[in-house]
Structure formats: C-alpha cells, structure tokens
Write a protein that holds these residues in place. Structure first.
Motif, PDB file in Angstrom:
ATOM      1  N   ALA A 200       0.828  -1.204   0.000  1.00 55.27           N
ATOM      2  CA  ALA A 200       0.000   0.000   0.000  1.00 55.27           C
ATOM      3  C   ALA A 200       0.863   1.255   0.000  1.00 55.27           C
ATOM      4  N   GLU A 201       1.936   1.240   0.799  1.00 55.52           N
ATOM      5  CA  GLU A 201       2.850   2.379   0.843  1.00 55.52           C
ATOM      6  C   GLU A 201       3.493   2.622  -0.523  1.00 55.52           C
ATOM      7  N   ALA A 202       3.947   1.544  -1.141  1.00 54.86           N
ATOM      8  CA  ALA A 202       4.608   1.672  -2.439  1.00 54.86           C
ATOM      9  C   ALA A 202       3.663   2.197  -3.509  1.00 54.86           C
ATOM     10  N   GLU A 203       2.386   1.947  -3.314  1.00 55.07           N
ATOM     11  CA  GLU A 203       1.385   2.400  -4.286  1.00 55.07           C
ATOM     12  C   GLU A 203       0.787   3.757  -3.913  1.00 55.07           C
ATOM     13  N   GLY A 204       1.351   4.424  -2.921  1.00 55.83           N
ATOM     14  CA  GLY A 204       0.922   5.772  -2.590  1.00 55.83           C
ATOM     15  C   GLY A 204      -0.236   5.852  -1.624  1.00 55.83           C
ATOM     16  N   TRP A 205      -0.456   4.806  -0.851  1.00 61.45           N
ATOM     17  CA  TRP A 205      -1.527   4.812   0.129  1.00 61.45           C
ATOM     18  C   TRP A 205      -0.961   4.969   1.530  1.00 61.45           C
ATOM     19  N   MET A 206      -1.813   5.372   2.447  1.00 60.75           N
ATOM     20  CA  MET A 206      -1.483   5.319   3.861  1.00 60.75           C
ATOM     21  C   MET A 206      -2.067   4.030   4.420  1.00 60.75           C
ATOM     22  N   ALA A 207      -1.322   3.395   5.311  1.00 63.01           N
ATOM     23  CA  ALA A 207      -1.791   2.111   5.832  1.00 63.01           C
ATOM     24  C   ALA A 207      -1.386   1.950   7.278  1.00 63.01           C
ATOM     25  N   GLN A 208      -2.169   1.184   7.984  1.00 65.41           N
ATOM     26  CA  GLN A 208      -1.883   0.899   9.389  1.00 65.41           C
ATOM     27  C   GLN A 208      -2.182  -0.576   9.660  1.00 65.41           C
TER      28      GLN A 208
ATOM     29  N   ALA B 157       2.475  -5.523  -8.593  1.00 68.08           N
ATOM     30  CA  ALA B 157       2.731  -4.840  -7.328  1.00 68.08           C
ATOM     31  C   ALA B 157       2.889  -5.840  -6.185  1.00 68.08           C
ATOM     32  N   PHE B 158       2.065  -6.879  -6.199  1.00 70.19           N
ATOM     33  CA  PHE B 158       2.193  -7.939  -5.195  1.00 70.19           C
ATOM     34  C   PHE B 158       3.570  -8.606  -5.300  1.00 70.19           C
ATOM     35  N   GLU B 159       3.971  -8.938  -6.521  1.00 71.35           N
ATOM     36  CA  GLU B 159       5.252  -9.616  -6.723  1.00 71.35           C
ATOM     37  C   GLU B 159       6.421  -8.727  -6.318  1.00 71.35           C
ATOM     38  N   ALA B 160       6.317  -7.428  -6.619  1.00 76.78           N
ATOM     39  CA  ALA B 160       7.385  -6.499  -6.246  1.00 76.78           C
ATOM     40  C   ALA B 160       7.531  -6.409  -4.727  1.00 76.78           C
ATOM     41  N   THR B 161       6.422  -6.522  -4.013  1.00 78.10           N
ATOM     42  CA  THR B 161       6.464  -6.485  -2.553  1.00 78.10           C
ATOM     43  C   THR B 161       7.225  -7.690  -2.006  1.00 78.10           C
ATOM     44  N   ILE B 162       6.979  -8.852  -2.584  1.00 81.09           N
ATOM     45  CA  ILE B 162       7.687 -10.060  -2.150  1.00 81.09           C
ATOM     46  C   ILE B 162       9.185  -9.919  -2.423  1.00 81.09           C
ATOM     47  N   ARG B 163       9.520  -9.412  -3.601  1.00 82.52           N
ATOM     48  CA  ARG B 163      10.944  -9.252  -3.960  1.00 82.52           C
ATOM     49  C   ARG B 163      11.640  -8.285  -3.003  1.00 82.52           C
ATOM     50  N   ALA B 164      10.912  -7.276  -2.558  1.00 83.69           N
ATOM     51  CA  ALA B 164      11.507  -6.294  -1.652  1.00 83.69           C
ATOM     52  C   ALA B 164      11.756  -6.862  -0.261  1.00 83.69           C
TER      53      ALA B 164
END
Length: 518
Positions: free
Chosen positions: A41-49, A189-196
C-alpha cells in the motif's frame, strides 16, 4: 498490541478505508503477510496501518492482524481503527479452516461486503484433541456457512500448496488475495512487494503464483465430513521373506473384504514388534473368522471379521513405555519435526518432551515375576513411586536423554516377557471370548462388542481411564444382550463414553439402560 502507521501521497480517492482482517497462528506468517500488505500500500501511494492482538498459546486462538488503508488527502493523516468492526470488514484472510468459521461467528464476514480467503487445511485445536473420541470439527459445515456468509469465497488447501513449492502459507494467502482482485493493485505490485522482502524470494514467488493461478482457476474445493482413509493395496510381494509369508497368508486364508485391513494390521504389528508377532495377530483373526463363518458371517459380509481385523491389531499394538521411547528416538520423527518448524540445513533443533512416569509403568516394563513381586509389596512400591513419579522435561536431542530412550526402546526384544504384555494379552483374550460368546446370540451386538476396544488407548492415566470406561460399557451387556436393539444400545453407550474425559455422559447413558426393563 502492535501498531504500524505509514503516510504516503494519495493516488486514489475513496470515502472510507479498505479493511482487512488476518487470522493466523504462530508460525504461519500472519505478521509477514500483514507487513506485505502495508508495504505494498505504501509503495502504491496509500497510507496504511496494521495492528495485531495476539491469540492464546496451545492452539486455542489465533492472532488477529488488522490492516486499514486509504489514499492520502492533502497531506492529512486519516484516523484508522485499531480493531475490526463486525459487519465492516472488506477482506478476511484465515490461515486455517476453523479460523474462517470463527470469523463468521464473530460477524467479521458479511454477505454484502466481505471477501473470505481461507486455507482448508486443519491445525487441530486443543478442544478437538482432548476429546476421548472424534472431536474434530466438521469442515463441510464451515464451507457451507461461508457460501452464505461471504460475498465471495476463495478456499482451498494453501498450506499443502505452499509446502509443495518450498514456502510457507503466507505466500499462498498473498496469492489468493491478489487473485481476489479486491485491492486496487496489480499482480506486479504484489510480486514487487515479495521481492523487496529480501528473504526466500524465489520460493515465496513460486508459492504466490501457484496460489494465484489456483484461485483464479478453481477458487473453492469440495470437502468431505469424513476424510477418506487410505489403506495400501495388498502387494504381490513385501520385499522380505517373513513379510511375504504374511502377505501370502492374508491372500489365501481370508475373505477379500478384510484383506486390506489385515495387511494394515500386519504392518502395524511388525513395526510394533516383529513379523512373528504379526503372525500371532493373523492366528487370532483366523480363529475368529472360523467362528464368524459358523454363524453366517458370509451373509453379513464378514462384518465381525473385518471389525476384528481392525481392533485386534489395535489391542496388540498397545502403548507401553517401550513403544513411546521407540517412537521418540526414530530418525523419521526428527526429520518430521525439522520439516514442520522449517529448519534449514545447519540449524540445530531440540525437541523438549514432557514425561511423567509412574511406578505402574515401570513395573509393567519389568519381567512379569519381578513386576508382580514389587507390586505385591505396597511399602516398597510406594517408596519407589515417590522417587520416579515426577514430571520431567526431556530434550531428546541431547546425548544423555537420547541414549536413555534408545536403551528403553531396545527392550522390545523382551516385551513378550513383561508384566504389561501379560496383562494386555489376558485382557485381549477375555474381550474376544466375550465377543465370540455373544456372536452366537446376536451377530450385530458381537460386532459392537469388538468396536468397544477403541475406548482403550494410550498409557498411564489415559490408559487407566479408557480401561475403566471399557469395563463400564460392557457391564451393560447382561441388560441388553437379549434385546433386538442391543447393538444400537451398546453403540450409544460407547459413543457416550467418548464424549467426555470424566465419563459424565456415560453415567447418564448407563442409568437409562438400567431402566429399560423396569
């Protein structure tokens, strides 16, 4: 409660946060999954908690991870909730089937709003394990309930899929979330999160993609309330002369209906003791088959023999100290534990067992005459019991405890001469004599008498309780023996005995039986 908040520029607009509740137990990666969602969510420009409320230990409750996310608006931080509100959750992710059921009961899953993503595998709760009989919850009830309770359901065995691909269930759940298309983010975006994430990337991606494709192709799987019990087909050869003789004997002496069960019993008893002991098992069942034939067993599809094939094996493979020690020092057990905890090569894993031996078990492991000699001297018995009757935490991976258990397991060679074996065989003989006597009067009742052996299990206090229930159930035989519905009554008594540990339900059932002829 743990909390993590992030602020990022807005790219989308919506009136209220997207909310996700994750129900997972220790070791299932629920925290990793929640962090992946927040990071994406952060990487996509959202705020998240994300917040988390830990569950209770010993598998009595899962940790609830709660995520809310919203695009930023003019740099102002939104106010997020710390806990999911019943009726207001967009996605519920359950890392185990009964946790999905609990989420429905808690009102987190609603038909107008919630997408439910769940693994259908089971990790049994303490309440299920402690039931003397079959306390396992019905998985079909959960799946049927979610069909009505959720807006959309994605449910299949994500644990097996993840393990097959060398990862953990969190990766598969993340794939199921991506396939649900409830979040406004692309699969990339999901895959990029895993790679990170930087750890186990390839295995996680493999499990993620497998779950993604499975969820899109077949989002739910059909479950059975009674899992299929697999028995090995009787082979042409077992690969050892002594075992080959057992296989040949099963094929030539016994009806086809009982052959698979007999083969399973022979394998169990060979593992428990040796091929000769398995031969003794076949001798017992063969004599019961002869009685079965004389009383019309063929017309009953040899139900008596089939029941005997199952429970005589159970009775002969009793749980004694030797058996427990043998199972704990097997290489296959160490390998299974390492696999279950996900240990990597080079990592050391220690298993701590809790053992509470009583003098009764020690006497049972001794030669019959010596064991009886000690038992018949109460003062000596009690003095020795005070020395040994203590709880101990044993690390089976250490040289001292492994060696000790290994020596105990080696006593299997002399098992036939122990006091415990003598008593088990005496009890087995009396039980089978009762069953064959009843067989001449009431075939179905005799089958139920054999089935009562399932009440006797375990060792120490567990064995004593089971034996007491067995005796109490069969004590009702004189009252129901000549009744047409005697088999149904004995079955009810056995089921009552399995309902609770203390036998409260059995007490009530026995009182009812006592009034049948009054």
């Amino acid at each position: 409660m743990n909390e993590h908040v992030s602020l990022s520029p807005a790219r989308h607009s919506t009136d209220k946060p997207l909310s996700l509740a994750i129900l997972a137990m220790g070791g299932q990666g629920g925290g990793v999954l929640a962090d992946w969602i927040v990071n994406m969510a952060e990487a996509e420009g959202w705020m998240a908690q994300t917040t988390s409320v830990p569950g209770v230990a010993q598998r009595t409750g899962a940790t609830i991870y709660y995520v809310e996310m919203l695009p930023a608006r003019d740099g102002h931080a939104p106010i997020f909730s710390l806990m999911p509100t019943p009726g207001d959750v967009d996605v519920v992710i359950a890392a185990e089937l009964m946790e999905a059921g609990r989420s429905v009961l808690r009102g987190l899953v609603t038909p107008d709003k919630t997408v439910l993503i769940a693994s259908t595998h089971r990790s049994f709760a303490v309440s299920e394990k402690q039931t003397p009989g079959d306390g396992i919850g019905n998985p079909v009830v959960v799946i049927d309930a979610t069909d009505f309770a959720a807006k959309k359901t994605i449910a299949f065995d994500m644990e097996s899929l993840a393990v097959k691909n060398g990862s953990v269930i969190s990766s598969a759940l993340f794939g199921g979330l991506a396939a649900a298309e409830i979040l406004p983010f692309t699969k990339q975006a999901f895959e990029a999160t895993i790679r990170a994430g930087g750890k186990g990337i390839e295995a996680s991606l493999k499990a993620f993609n497998a779950a993604y494709e499975r969820a899109r192709d077949k989002p739910t799987e059909k479950l059975s309330a009674t899992p299929h019990k697999h028995f090995d087909v009787l082979p042409e050869t077992a690969g050892h002369p002594a075992l080959d003789r057992l296989v040949h004997r099963i094929r030539s002496e016994f009806p086809e209906q009982a052959q698979q069960m007999l083969y399973a019993g022979a394998k169990k008893l060979t593992d428990f003791q040796d091929p000769a002991y398995a031969g003794e098992y076949l001798d017992r069942v063969s004599s019961l088959l002869a009685v079965d034939r004389r009383h019309g067993g063929e017309a009953k599809d040899f139900a008596f023999t089939l029941q005997a094939a199952k429970y005589v094996a159970v009775a002969m493979a009793y749980d004694d100290v030797i058996r427990v020690a043998d199972l704990k020092v097997r290489a296959s057990r160490f390998e299974r534990v390492r696999k279950e905890v996900g240990a990597r090569d080079g990592q050391i894993v220690y298993t701590t067992e809790y053992m509470h031996p009583r003098m009764e078990e020690i006497c049972g492991t001794l030669p019959k005459k010596l064991g009886l000699w000690i038992e018949n001297r109460p003062a000596l018995f009690n003095r020795l019991d005070r020395l040994v009757n203590k709880g101990r935490r044993v690390k089976t991976g250490t040289l001292f405890w492994f060696s000790g258990l290994y020596v105990v397991s080696a006593l299997r060679r002399g098992r036939r001469g122990t006091l415990r074996h003598s008593r088990e065989m005496e009890h087995c003989g009396a039980w089978l004599k009762t069953a064959t006597t009843v067989l001449g009067e009431n075939y179905d009742l005799a089958v139920e008498v054999l089935g009562c052996r399932r009440l006797v299990k375990g060792y120490s206090d567990t064995h004593a309780r089971g034996l007491s229930k067995f005796d109490r159930v069969l004590s009702a035989l004189p009252l129901i023996r000549h009744r047409d519905d005697g088999a149904a009554w004995l079955k009810r008594l056995r089921q009552a005995a399995l309902l609770d540990e203390k036998g409260i339900a059995l007490d009530g059932a026995l009182k009812t039986v006592a009034t049948l002829d009054s």
